[in-house]
Design a protein around this motif. Structure first.
Motif, mmCIF file in Angstrom:
data_model
loop_
_atom_site.group_PDB
_atom_site.id
_atom_site.type_symbol
_atom_site.label_atom_id
_atom_site.label_comp_id
_atom_site.label_asym_id
_atom_site.label_seq_id
_atom_site.Cartn_x
_atom_site.Cartn_y
_atom_site.Cartn_z
ATOM 1 N N ASN A 1 1.028 -1.174 -0.004
ATOM 2 C CA ASN A 1 0.015 -0.165 -0.104
ATOM 3 C C ASN A 1 0.973 1.209 0.217
ATOM 4 O O ASN A 1 0.275 2.076 0.362
ATOM 5 C CB ASN A 1 -0.808 -0.151 1.420
ATOM 6 C CG ASN A 1 -1.865 -1.192 1.113
ATOM 7 O OD1 ASN A 1 -2.329 -1.552 0.314
ATOM 8 N ND2 ASN A 1 -1.897 -2.038 2.314
ATOM 9 N N ILE A 2 2.073 1.123 -0.622
ATOM 10 C CA ILE A 2 2.986 2.139 -0.487
ATOM 11 C C ILE A 2 3.509 2.667 -1.929
ATOM 12 O O ILE A 2 3.903 1.674 -2.719
ATOM 13 C CB ILE A 2 4.082 1.922 0.405
ATOM 14 C CG1 ILE A 2 3.794 1.917 2.021
ATOM 15 C CG2 ILE A 2 5.596 3.016 0.350
ATOM 16 C CD1 ILE A 2 4.880 1.467 2.651
ATOM 17 N N SER A 3 3.461 3.707 -2.386
ATOM 18 C CA SER A 3 3.773 4.065 -3.479
ATOM 19 C C SER A 3 5.496 3.741 -3.791
ATOM 20 O O SER A 3 6.330 4.447 -3.169
ATOM 21 C CB SER A 3 3.502 5.569 -3.879
ATOM 22 O OG SER A 3 4.033 6.103 -5.150
ATOM 23 N N CYS A 4 5.691 2.884 -4.825
ATOM 24 C CA CYS A 4 7.007 2.584 -5.188
ATOM 25 C C CYS A 4 7.347 2.556 -6.372
ATOM 26 O O CYS A 4 6.467 2.408 -7.238
ATOM 27 C CB CYS A 4 7.547 1.522 -4.342
ATOM 28 S SG CYS A 4 6.641 0.005 -4.683
ATOM 29 N N SER B 1 11.808 12.597 -11.019
ATOM 30 C CA SER B 1 11.209 13.875 -10.635
ATOM 31 C C SER B 1 10.040 13.623 -9.681
ATOM 32 O O SER B 1 9.679 14.278 -8.642
ATOM 33 C CB SER B 1 10.757 14.284 -11.844
ATOM 34 O OG SER B 1 11.659 14.886 -12.835
ATOM 35 N N ARG B 2 9.339 12.535 -9.792
ATOM 36 C CA ARG B 2 8.275 11.964 -8.953
ATOM 37 C C ARG B 2 8.745 11.689 -7.401
ATOM 38 O O ARG B 2 8.197 11.949 -6.787
ATOM 39 C CB ARG B 2 7.572 10.993 -9.630
ATOM 40 C CG ARG B 2 6.485 11.340 -10.745
ATOM 41 C CD ARG B 2 5.759 9.999 -11.413
ATOM 42 N NE ARG B 2 4.908 9.540 -10.440
ATOM 43 C CZ ARG B 2 4.695 8.294 -10.467
ATOM 44 N NH1 ARG B 2 5.167 7.342 -11.256
ATOM 45 N NH2 ARG B 2 3.947 7.875 -9.261
ATOM 46 N N PHE B 3 9.823 11.027 -7.574
ATOM 47 C CA PHE B 3 10.557 10.796 -6.355
ATOM 48 C C PHE B 3 10.986 12.111 -5.516
ATOM 49 O O PHE B 3 10.623 12.346 -4.324
ATOM 50 C CB PHE B 3 11.723 9.975 -6.562
ATOM 51 C CG PHE B 3 12.308 9.500 -4.958
ATOM 52 C CD1 PHE B 3 11.640 8.322 -4.450
ATOM 53 C CD2 PHE B 3 13.669 9.730 -4.775
ATOM 54 C CE1 PHE B 3 12.310 7.955 -3.020
ATOM 55 C CE2 PHE B 3 14.301 9.158 -3.556
ATOM 56 C CZ PHE B 3 13.357 8.504 -2.752
ATOM 57 N N LYS C 1 7.413 6.868 -2.665
ATOM 58 C CA LYS C 1 7.881 7.003 -1.308
ATOM 59 C C LYS C 1 9.343 6.075 -1.368
ATOM 60 O O LYS C 1 10.067 6.457 -0.386
ATOM 61 C CB LYS C 1 6.991 6.217 -0.454
ATOM 62 C CG LYS C 1 5.634 7.344 -0.435
ATOM 63 C CD LYS C 1 6.031 8.733 0.011
ATOM 64 C CE LYS C 1 4.781 9.719 0.232
ATOM 65 N NZ LYS C 1 4.933 10.955 0.433
ATOM 66 N N VAL C 2 9.207 5.159 -2.018
ATOM 67 C CA VAL C 2 10.525 4.060 -1.961
ATOM 68 C C VAL C 2 11.053 3.840 -3.420
ATOM 69 O O VAL C 2 10.193 3.444 -4.398
ATOM 70 C CB VAL C 2 9.978 2.859 -1.518
ATOM 71 C CG1 VAL C 2 11.165 1.826 -1.668
ATOM 72 C CG2 VAL C 2 9.587 3.131 0.019
ATOM 73 N N LEU C 3 11.942 3.917 -3.831
ATOM 74 C CA LEU C 3 12.805 3.765 -5.047
ATOM 75 C C LEU C 3 13.464 2.582 -4.975
ATOM 76 O O LEU C 3 14.634 2.437 -4.302
ATOM 77 C CB LEU C 3 13.592 5.187 -5.310
ATOM 78 C CG LEU C 3 13.870 5.160 -6.776
ATOM 79 C CD1 LEU C 3 12.648 5.311 -7.671
ATOM 80 C CD2 LEU C 3 14.828 6.485 -7.053
ATOM 81 N N ILE C 4 13.241 1.254 -5.578
ATOM 82 C CA ILE C 4 13.953 0.205 -5.885
ATOM 83 C C ILE C 4 15.009 0.577 -7.043
ATOM 84 O O ILE C 4 14.446 0.522 -8.284
ATOM 85 C CB ILE C 4 13.177 -1.105 -5.991
ATOM 86 C CG1 ILE C 4 12.441 -1.289 -4.633
ATOM 87 C CG2 ILE C 4 14.165 -2.295 -6.118
ATOM 88 C CD1 ILE C 4 11.043 -0.518 -4.529
#
Length: 379
Positions: free
Chosen positions: A201-204, A221-223, A229-232
């Motif tokens: 349920n978290i934007s990644c 840009s969105r990060f 919220k989380v960048l893999i």
């Protein structure tokens, strides 16, 4: 600029170019100087306008990406060329930019990657080098933690808590996709796994070097805007990423990275006022691996870590393609023989002042290193 000349700064990514453009506009705009931004995203009409004004000398400072080295970019009176994150550009690319001026411009190359003094002397011996150490005012030291794989679930539970507290995070992997020959968790695998579990349920988002530039820029840009919220990701976020709200960096299979590289990655967090953390995860629990990771845990001195990396991994080839391992020196030790290295440099400078000796040296090196010598020597 006060003397009627122009300056430019070239960087590897559009996001970093935008950051520099905003900073320079803030600093120099107050002095009445005109700063412009040139990247591949600039629309045709705007690009044409920039190129015309640049050639007329009406633009004082131009900030941009590789777009600066295109043939149709013509400066009126270029006198200062700055390349940021210079290790991301080829020798020929840097030379092409400085060759756009008939005024023999001053050149400044910058990198946030700590380079051991011994290698700096070898690679940048023809430059005056300066080192900036210490942190900007107000930043807290990053707390570095090292865990073996059995703690992975607890680490990702901590990631969720950071996001719930309003922060953002990076998860860095050594590979894009799974590889039969390499035992390491890939970014694709970790992304799929986290999407289905902890980050349900978290934007990644998944970011790696195979994505098109436009896709990479959009994700970053969105990060930066806080939407993701989380960048893999892989090491594509190693440089030029400034997101002060990111407080956690998890490095999967940390044993597969160099110390200096992980120090560089660690620098993506701790850029705001909140306490930040870097977690090193490894499935390799042998003593030597854990001891090496503890060096990073216990030190935030990039130059010490770069020397330690050089000591542990080897320097790689000075004239070649191999990036680590034993160097091209058969007798000398690039770490221990710094005194000899400096003495050899001074003797080499004297030899270059003797035309006859210089011809002999050029002949010998040309036969030894073929076209690589020409590329290195005359760039």
């Amino acid at each position: 600029v006060e003397n009627g000349y122009q300056g430019c700064i070239m960087v590897p990514t559009e996001i970093l170019a935008q950051q520099h453009f905003e900073t320079l506009t803030e600093y120099l705009g107050k002095q009445g100087l005109r700063v412009e931004l040139l990247t591949s995203s600039v629309k045709k009409a705007k690009r044409r306008e920039i190129l015309e004004n640049l050639e007329l000398g009406e633009i004082d400072v131009l900030v941009g990406t590789h777009a600066l080295i295109q043939d149709d970019v013509v400066f009126a009176r270029l006198a200062l060329v700055v390349t940021d994150e210079q290790h991301r550009f080829g020798v020929d690319q840097r030379a092409k930019l400085s060759n756009k001026s008939q005024f023999a411009p001053d050149i400044l190359v910058m990198t946030a990657t700590p380079i051991p003094r011994t290698l700096a002397l070898t690679i940048y011996g023809d430059l005056d080098t300066s080192m900036m150490q210490g942190k900007p005012v107000g930043r807290k030291p990053i707390e570095t933690l090292c865990y073996i794989g059995e703690k992975r679930n607890a680490v990702y539970a901590g990631l969720v808590r950071q996001v719930q507290a309003g922060h953002q995070a990076y998860v860095v992997c050594a590979l894009i996709d799974e590889s039969e020959g390499v035992e390491a968790r890939s970014a694709t695998e970790v992304y799929t796994e986290l999407q289905a579990t902890y980050l349900k349920n978290i934007s990644c988002a998944l970011l790696h070097g195979r994505l098109k530039n436009q896709e990479k820029e959009e994700i970053m840009s969105r990060f930066a805007a806080g939407e993701i919220k989380v960048l893999i990701t892989t090491t594509v976020i190693e440089v030029g990423v400034n997101v002060p709200n990111a407080t956690l960096m998890i490095i999967e299979n940390a044993d597969r990275f160099g110390l200096a590289q992980m120090h560089q990655l660690r620098g993506r967090v701790g850029r705001g006022k909140d306490q930040s953390y870097c977690v090193l995860l490894t499935d390799n629990d042998n003593h030597e691996t854990l001891e090496r990771l503890q060096v990073l845990r216990d030190s935030d001195n990039g130059f010490f870590l770069a020397e330690k990396d050089l000591e542990l991994r080897g320097a790689g080839q000075l004239f070649g393609l191999r990036q680590h391992g034993l160097p091209d020196l058969y007798i000398a030790d690039i770490l221990q023989d710094i005194g000899v290295l400096i003495e050899a440099r001074e003797l080499a400078k004297k030899a270059f002042q003797n035309p006859q000796m210089l011809r002999e040296i050029e002949s010998a090196l040309s036969s030894q290193f073929d076209e690589r010598f020409q590329r290195i020597f005359y760039s």
